[in-house]
Design a protein around this motif. Sequence first.
Motif, PDB file in Angstrom:
ATOM      1  N   VAL C 101     -44.639  14.113   0.021  1.00  8.05           N
ATOM      2  CA  VAL C 101     -44.004  15.342  -0.418  1.00  8.05           C
ATOM      3  C   VAL C 101     -45.003  16.493  -0.305  1.00  8.05           C
ATOM      4  N   VAL C 102     -44.643  17.488   0.484  1.00 10.16           N
ATOM      5  CA  VAL C 102     -45.465  18.683   0.670  1.00 10.16           C
ATOM      6  C   VAL C 102     -44.890  19.788  -0.216  1.00 10.16           C
ATOM      7  N   THR C 103     -45.733  20.344  -1.069  1.00 13.04           N
ATOM      8  CA  THR C 103     -45.285  21.373  -2.007  1.00 13.04           C
ATOM      9  C   THR C 103     -46.094  22.643  -1.772  1.00 13.04           C
ATOM     10  N   VAL C 104     -45.401  23.758  -1.584  1.00 10.43           N
ATOM     11  CA  VAL C 104     -46.072  25.026  -1.301  1.00 10.43           C
ATOM     12  C   VAL C 104     -45.515  26.117  -2.203  1.00 10.43           C
ATOM     13  N   ARG C 105     -46.417  26.933  -2.730  1.00  3.17           N
ATOM     14  CA  ARG C 105     -46.002  28.113  -3.499  1.00  3.17           C
ATOM     15  C   ARG C 105     -46.531  29.351  -2.798  1.00  3.17           C
ATOM     16  N   PRO C 106     -45.894  30.493  -3.007  1.00  2.35           N
ATOM     17  CA  PRO C 106     -46.297  31.718  -2.295  1.00  2.35           C
ATOM     18  C   PRO C 106     -47.789  31.990  -2.413  1.00  2.35           C
ATOM     19  N   GLY C 107     -48.429  32.215  -1.283  1.00  2.00           N
ATOM     20  CA  GLY C 107     -49.850  32.513  -1.269  1.00  2.00           C
ATOM     21  C   GLY C 107     -50.749  31.304  -1.436  1.00  2.00           C
ATOM     22  N   LYS C 109     -51.860  26.974  -0.971  1.00  2.00           N
ATOM     23  CA  LYS C 109     -52.028  25.945   0.051  1.00  2.00           C
ATOM     24  C   LYS C 109     -51.115  24.775  -0.278  1.00  2.00           C
ATOM     25  N   PRO C 110     -50.685  24.044   0.737  1.00  3.15           N
ATOM     26  CA  PRO C 110     -49.806  22.909   0.441  1.00  3.15           C
ATOM     27  C   PRO C 110     -50.520  21.827  -0.362  1.00  3.15           C
ATOM     28  N   GLU C 111     -49.835  21.349  -1.389  1.00  3.74           N
ATOM     29  CA  GLU C 111     -50.270  20.125  -2.069  1.00  3.74           C
ATOM     30  C   GLU C 111     -49.472  18.981  -1.458  1.00  3.74           C
ATOM     31  N   ILE C 112     -50.168  17.915  -1.125  1.00  7.18           N
ATOM     32  CA  ILE C 112     -49.477  16.809  -0.462  1.00  7.18           C
ATOM     33  C   ILE C 112     -49.546  15.588  -1.364  1.00  7.18           C
ATOM     34  N   ALA C 113     -48.487  15.394  -2.134  1.00  9.49           N
ATOM     35  CA  ALA C 113     -48.402  14.304  -3.104  1.00  9.49           C
ATOM     36  C   ALA C 113     -46.990  14.318  -3.699  1.00  9.49           C
ATOM     37  N   PRO C 114     -46.488  13.162  -4.106  1.00  3.39           N
ATOM     38  CA  PRO C 114     -47.077  11.841  -3.975  1.00  3.39           C
ATOM     39  C   PRO C 114     -46.817  11.198  -2.616  1.00  3.39           C
ATOM     40  N   SER C 115     -47.494  10.072  -2.398  1.00  4.58           N
ATOM     41  CA  SER C 115     -47.198   9.186  -1.273  1.00  4.58           C
ATOM     42  C   SER C 115     -46.198   8.143  -1.736  1.00  4.58           C
ATOM     43  N   CYS C 116     -45.091   8.049  -1.019  1.00  8.99           N
ATOM     44  CA  CYS C 116     -43.979   7.190  -1.448  1.00  8.99           C
ATOM     45  C   CYS C 116     -43.549   6.258  -0.318  1.00  8.99           C
ATOM     46  N   VAL C 117     -42.704   5.319  -0.673  1.00 12.76           N
ATOM     47  CA  VAL C 117     -41.994   4.545   0.342  1.00 12.76           C
ATOM     48  C   VAL C 117     -40.505   4.630   0.025  1.00 12.76           C
ATOM     49  N   VAL C 118     -39.732   4.974   1.047  1.00 11.60           N
ATOM     50  CA  VAL C 118     -38.280   5.070   0.943  1.00 11.60           C
ATOM     51  C   VAL C 118     -37.685   3.720   1.355  1.00 11.60           C
ATOM     52  N   HIS C 119     -36.866   3.154   0.461  1.00 10.66           N
ATOM     53  CA  HIS C 119     -36.187   1.886   0.752  1.00 10.66           C
ATOM     54  C   HIS C 119     -34.692   2.177   0.830  1.00 10.66           C
ATOM     55  N   ASP C 120     -34.187   2.273   2.055  1.00  2.68           N
ATOM     56  CA  ASP C 120     -32.780   2.630   2.260  1.00  2.68           C
ATOM     57  C   ASP C 120     -31.990   1.432   2.771  1.00  2.68           C
ATOM     58  N   VAL C 121     -30.705   1.436   2.480  1.00  5.64           N
ATOM     59  CA  VAL C 121     -29.759   0.642   3.261  1.00  5.64           C
ATOM     60  C   VAL C 121     -28.838   1.640   3.947  1.00  5.64           C
ATOM     61  N   LEU C 122     -28.761   1.537   5.266  1.00  4.48           N
ATOM     62  CA  LEU C 122     -28.004   2.492   6.079  1.00  4.48           C
ATOM     63  C   LEU C 122     -26.794   1.804   6.706  1.00  4.48           C
ATOM     64  N   LEU C 123     -25.732   2.576   6.865  1.00  2.00           N
ATOM     65  CA  LEU C 123     -24.580   2.133   7.640  1.00  2.00           C
ATOM     66  C   LEU C 123     -24.428   3.043   8.848  1.00  2.00           C
ATOM     67  N   VAL C 124     -24.170   2.456   9.997  1.00  2.00           N
ATOM     68  CA  VAL C 124     -23.855   3.269  11.174  1.00  2.00           C
ATOM     69  C   VAL C 124     -22.339   3.250  11.336  1.00  2.00           C
ATOM     70  N   THR C 125     -21.723   4.395  11.090  1.00  2.00           N
ATOM     71  CA  THR C 125     -20.266   4.486  11.132  1.00  2.00           C
ATOM     72  C   THR C 125     -19.837   5.344  12.324  1.00  2.00           C
ATOM     73  N   ASP C 126     -18.538   5.437  12.533  1.00  2.00           N
ATOM     74  CA  ASP C 126     -18.034   6.280  13.622  1.00  2.00           C
ATOM     75  C   ASP C 126     -18.415   7.736  13.395  1.00  2.00           C
ATOM     76  N   GLU C 127     -18.616   8.091  12.165  1.00  2.00           N
ATOM     77  CA  GLU C 127     -18.965   9.484  11.849  1.00  2.00           C
ATOM     78  C   GLU C 127     -20.472   9.720  11.816  1.00  2.00           C
ATOM     79  N   GLY C 128     -21.220   8.682  12.139  1.00  2.00           N
ATOM     80  CA  GLY C 128     -22.676   8.824  12.127  1.00  2.00           C
ATOM     81  C   GLY C 128     -23.313   7.899  11.113  1.00  2.00           C
ATOM     82  N   VAL C 129     -24.583   8.088  10.899  1.00  2.00           N
ATOM     83  CA  VAL C 129     -25.314   7.257   9.946  1.00  2.00           C
ATOM     84  C   VAL C 129     -25.006   7.737   8.531  1.00  2.00           C
ATOM     85  N   ARG C 130     -24.936   6.796   7.597  1.00  2.00           N
ATOM     86  CA  ARG C 130     -24.792   7.139   6.179  1.00  2.00           C
ATOM     87  C   ARG C 130     -25.743   6.264   5.364  1.00  2.00           C
TER      88      ARG C 130
END
Lengths: 142, 142, 142
Positions: C101-107, C109-130
């Motif tokens: 996660v990159v976080t920036v406020r006006p003026g 510098k970016p803070e880069i934290a936290p480091s995460c892992v995304v655990h998804d279950v995805l479906l590929v449908t006729d309308e696209g990925v969900r």
Amino acid sequence: MTATAVRTEVYAQVQHFYAHQMQALDGGRFADYAATFTEDGTFQHSPGVQPAVGRAGIVAELVEFHKRFEGDPVQRRHWFNHIALEPQADGSLRSTVYALVVTVRPGGKPEIAPSCVVHDVLLVTDEGVRTRSRMITHDQLV
Amino acid sequence: MTATAVRTEVYAQVQHFYAHQMQALDGGRFADYAATFTEDGTFQHSPGVQPAVGRAGIVAELVEFHKRFEGDPVQRRHWFNHIALEPQADGSLRSTVYALVVTVRPGGKPEIAPSCVVHDVLLVTDEGVRTRSRMITHDQLV
Amino acid sequence: MTATAVRTEVYAQVQHFYAHQMQALDGGRFADYAATFTEDGTFQHSPGVQPAVGRAGIVAELVEFHKRFEGDPVQRRHWFNHIALEPQADGSLRSTVYALVVTVRPGGKPEIAPSCVVHDVLLVTDEGVRTRSRMITHDQLV
């Protein structure tokens, strides 16, 4: 806009195009970088500056910009993430991409700033992808 | 070099290969990581060290390297960006990739260093992509 | 697991899906973000909290979560890396992705934290990925 409206081949082609384009820039191969633009391509690397126009103009702008690093053994690397493409009515692609600039000096640790967004218009031609226009916004300037 | 000289399927396949390869490394699954190399693959993780040769050699090198983290509950994650492929005359692919190492300890903030470049030679086989050789350069050591 | 078991088109489609999904989230377009989940999708953005269920539930959770940023001109950007897909027996895809996660406020510098892992279950449908389910783990909480 749907993510599926862009063909898979085009998406991978754009990713690969950016990899070569940005390695050219970070490697100081400005003519190679400029050649990734259309003949009349425009490149505005920072908000508020006049865009460079055409390949020769882009090279001149990069030479000028990099004078600030003369004698400074800095290595910059532009990282990209989340390339979002939207097909336009004229056949071009609007491309919106996150960017972070990684800056390293000998013996030092990488500084990672600024956080930017790349706003490109891309053309897919017989010779590959080309950037028709590029405009960069900076998150800390909003 | 042109970005279009590499087929789209191969580009996506290489991206996906790297995702699994590096999650194996960061997950401490060294045998899985070594299995992503060819039988005679070579792996030089830092400049100036002798490359490890072969899968057993790569596992041994990783076990040795990670002794420095014994008793240290560190999580490292290798990020990749801008995978640039260039087909070679022998059918292999030269792959040049930006890398950043993210290091996190319990309760801490991620440290992001060093900034590296991965120089791979890849083979696309019937069983998938394999790394024939890997050599890492560090930006702060140039 | 093999990286080749997922078709190339699907891999690029998932990458592009994530680009649009996360630009929607970071742009504050919570309804657009929620629409990238299945109707009954679940979203657990932090360990130990109850997952939000369904699109209305996801929007409500995001509105609630972002109250902490009220009056704070912060720009957050979620970076993804190393999307590793594994086809499941029911036709869904398990997706494991590094995130910063990159976080920036006006003026600033970016803070880069936290480091995460995304655990998804995805479906590929006729309308696209969900996204059918999303659960995030944080490296510093392990």
